[in-house]
Design an enzyme around this catalytic site. Structure first.
Site, short mmCIF file in Angstrom:
data_model
loop_
_atom_site.label_atom_id
_atom_site.label_comp_id
_atom_site.label_asym_id
_atom_site.label_seq_id
_atom_site.Cartn_x
_atom_site.Cartn_y
_atom_site.Cartn_z
N GLY A 60 0.62 -5.19 0.69
CA GLY A 60 -0.41 -5.29 -0.34
C GLY A 60 0.13 -5.84 -1.66
N GLU B 238 -0.09 -9.45 -1.28
CA GLU B 238 -1.52 -9.81 -1.34
C GLU B 238 -2.04 -9.72 -2.77
OE1 GLU B 238 -2.20 -6.90 1.74
OE2 GLU B 238 -3.17 -8.42 2.98
N GLU C 215 3.62 -5.31 7.52
CA GLU C 215 2.73 -4.28 8.05
C GLU C 215 2.92 -4.04 9.54
OE1 GLU C 215 1.84 -6.62 5.91
OE2 GLU C 215 0.41 -5.85 4.43
N ALA D 281 0.85 -1.19 0.00
CA ALA D 281 0.00 0.00 0.00
C ALA D 281 0.89 1.24 0.00
CB ALA D 281 -0.88 0.00 1.25
N1 CAA Z 1 4.54 3.47 -0.16
C1 CAA Z 1 4.95 4.70 -0.51
N2 CAA Z 1 6.21 4.98 -0.86
C2 CAA Z 1 7.10 3.97 -0.87
C3 CAA Z 1 6.75 2.65 -0.52
C4 CAA Z 1 5.38 2.41 -0.15
N3 CAA Z 1 4.93 1.19 0.16
N4 CAA Z 1 7.83 1.85 -0.61
C5 CAA Z 1 8.83 2.65 -1.01
N5 CAA Z 1 8.40 3.92 -1.15
C6 CAA Z 1 9.16 5.10 -1.56
C7 CAA Z 1 10.08 5.57 -0.46
O1 CAA Z 1 9.42 6.40 0.46
C8 CAA Z 1 11.14 6.30 -1.26
O2 CAA Z 1 10.62 7.56 -1.60
P1 CAA Z 1 11.61 8.85 -1.63
O3 CAA Z 1 12.59 8.55 -2.71
O4 CAA Z 1 10.68 9.98 -1.95
O5 CAA Z 1 12.24 8.92 -0.27
C9 CAA Z 1 11.22 5.47 -2.54
O6 CAA Z 1 10.02 4.74 -2.63
C10 CAA Z 1 12.38 4.49 -2.52
O7 CAA Z 1 12.26 3.72 -1.35
P2 CAA Z 1 13.54 3.08 -0.64
O8 CAA Z 1 14.66 4.06 -0.65
O9 CAA Z 1 13.11 2.53 0.67
O10 CAA Z 1 13.87 1.91 -1.70
P3 CAA Z 1 14.73 0.59 -1.45
O11 CAA Z 1 14.94 0.02 -2.82
O12 CAA Z 1 15.92 0.84 -0.60
O13 CAA Z 1 13.76 -0.41 -0.63
C11 CAA Z 1 11.66 -1.48 -0.18
C12 CAA Z 1 12.62 -0.93 -1.23
C13 CAA Z 1 12.29 -2.69 0.56
C14 CAA Z 1 10.40 -1.92 -0.90
C15 CAA Z 1 11.38 -0.39 0.88
O14 CAA Z 1 11.03 0.81 0.19
C16 CAA Z 1 10.24 -0.73 1.81
O15 CAA Z 1 10.47 -1.44 2.80
N6 CAA Z 1 9.02 -0.21 1.54
C17 CAA Z 1 7.89 -0.37 2.40
C18 CAA Z 1 7.36 -1.81 2.39
C19 CAA Z 1 6.15 -1.94 3.31
O16 CAA Z 1 6.20 -1.64 4.48
N7 CAA Z 1 5.03 -2.42 2.73
C20 CAA Z 1 3.79 -2.58 3.43
C21 CAA Z 1 2.91 -1.40 3.18
S1 CAA Z 1 1.45 -1.43 4.15
C22 CAA Z 1 0.39 -2.40 3.33
O17 CAA Z 1 0.65 -2.92 2.26
C23 CAA Z 1 -0.92 -2.46 4.04
C24 CAA Z 1 -2.00 -3.35 3.55
O18 CAA Z 1 -1.83 -4.45 3.05
C25 CAA Z 1 -3.34 -2.87 3.81
#
Ligand code: CAA
Length: 259
Positions: free
Chosen positions: A110, A113, A133, A67
């Site tokens: 997500g 998922e 999450e 998400a």
């Molecule tokens: N949402 C919004 N922005 C995101 C994102 C996300 N899920 N994942 C990454 N980004 C953005 C970062 O904020 C960053 O933005 P900026 O350049 O503006 O700072 C950009 O993408 C690059 O991110 P990273 O520097 O972290 O990239 P990376 O290659 O080093 O790592 C990653 C990649 C492992 C996917 C890491 O970004 C990460 O851990 N992301 C979050 C994963 C997460 O927590 N997912 C669960 C979301 S909640 C959900 O999904 C809920 C649900 O089911 C209802």
């Protein structure tokens, strides 16, 4: 929404549609715009009788990071329950044609998922699946807790959901989530090839077979068996079933028309 305008691409091949998430600046995060784009792709694929299977992918680097966390920051409980996002997930669940997720890199939250909402998952050797999450103080909201438990068992699901462990492509295959693992540069082609295999069968039999397998997630065995028998009864009245049987007896390839 500069980076979201073209965030989802739709391409058509031989009876196969490919829907590609393309939002690299946010690691293919599933913003409402992306979910809308995915729904539009599925609508288009469903409406097109030429399309018999769909490949869902994020390309060869990343599938989806989950998400959109920035959107999530401003989502209230009431807003979540009424949101377009919730409707989008319901739409993915209703898609009647076979769907294949071609996953490279991260499929988190997500994103994982979304892959699990498909009928098959083809994974790149770079794939990482997980439900992180809990790190954000929430839990999966689009099937993660339920589907992982059904696919891999409750205890493995607990590791993913409560401890935020991730699994690589081979572990995901061992768990039963992933159909096959291929080199990252071949993952999209492998998804398309599998979609092509599925698309060669009769479209009505394929739809009803998908419905029958999906029903196993919902129904107890007796109800599932009854459902299966009813669907078979429907297929016994189709032209495709005569064609399939005649083709076997005449030692030729079947030409299914969907009638
Ligand atoms: N949402 C919004 N922005 C995101 C994102 C996300 N899920 N994942 C990454 N980004 C953005 C970062 O904020 C960053 O933005 P900026 O350049 O503006 O700072 C950009 O993408 C690059 O991110 P990273 O520097 O972290 O990239 P990376 O290659 O080093 O790592 C990653 C990649 C492992 C996917 C890491 O970004 C990460 O851990 N992301 C979050 C994963 C997460 O927590 N997912 C669960 C979301 S909640 C959900 O999904 C809920 C649900 O089911 C209802």
């Amino acid at each position: 929404m500069a980076d979201d305008d073209q965030a989802v691409r739709y391409d058509v091949g031989d009876h196969v549609a490919m829907i590609t998430i393309d939002r690299p600046s946010a690691r293919n995060a599933l913003s409402t715009d992306v979910l809308r784009g995915l729904c539009a792709g599925l609508d288009r694929a469903e409406a097109d009788d030429e399309i018999r299977a769909v490949v869902l992918t994020g390309g060869e680097k990343i599938f989806a990071s989950g998400a959109d966390i920035r959107e999530l920051r401003t989502t209230s409980p009431a807003g979540y329950l009424q949101s377009e996002r919730l409707a989008a997930w319901a739409r993915f669940g209703r898609f009647p044609k076979p769907s294949i997720a071609a996953v490279a890199g991260y499929a988190l939250g997500g994103g994982c998922e979304l892959a699990m909402s498909c009928d098959f998952i083809v994974a790149a050797d770079s794939a990482t699946f997980g439900q992180p999450e809990i790190r954000l103080g929430i839990l999966p909201g689009a099937g993660g807790t339920q589907r992982w438990a059904r696919v891999a068992g409750r205890f493995r699901a607990a590791e993913l959901v409560l401890a935020a462990r991730t699994v690589d492509a081979w572990t995901a295959r061992e768990y039963g989530l992933v159909a096959r693992v291929v080199p990252a540069e071949r993952v999209v082609a492998a998804g398309v090839a599998l979609a092509g295999e599925v698309a060669a069968f009769g479209p009505v039999a394929t739809r009803l077979s998908k419905a029958a397998v999906r029903a196993s997630e919902e129904l107890p065995l007796a109800g599932g068996l009854e459902h299966e028998r009813a669907l078979l009864g429907t297929l016994l009245s189709t032209e495709d079933h005569f064609e399939g049987i005649d083709a076997f007896l005449e030692k030729r390839s079947a030409r299914f028309t969907g009638r």
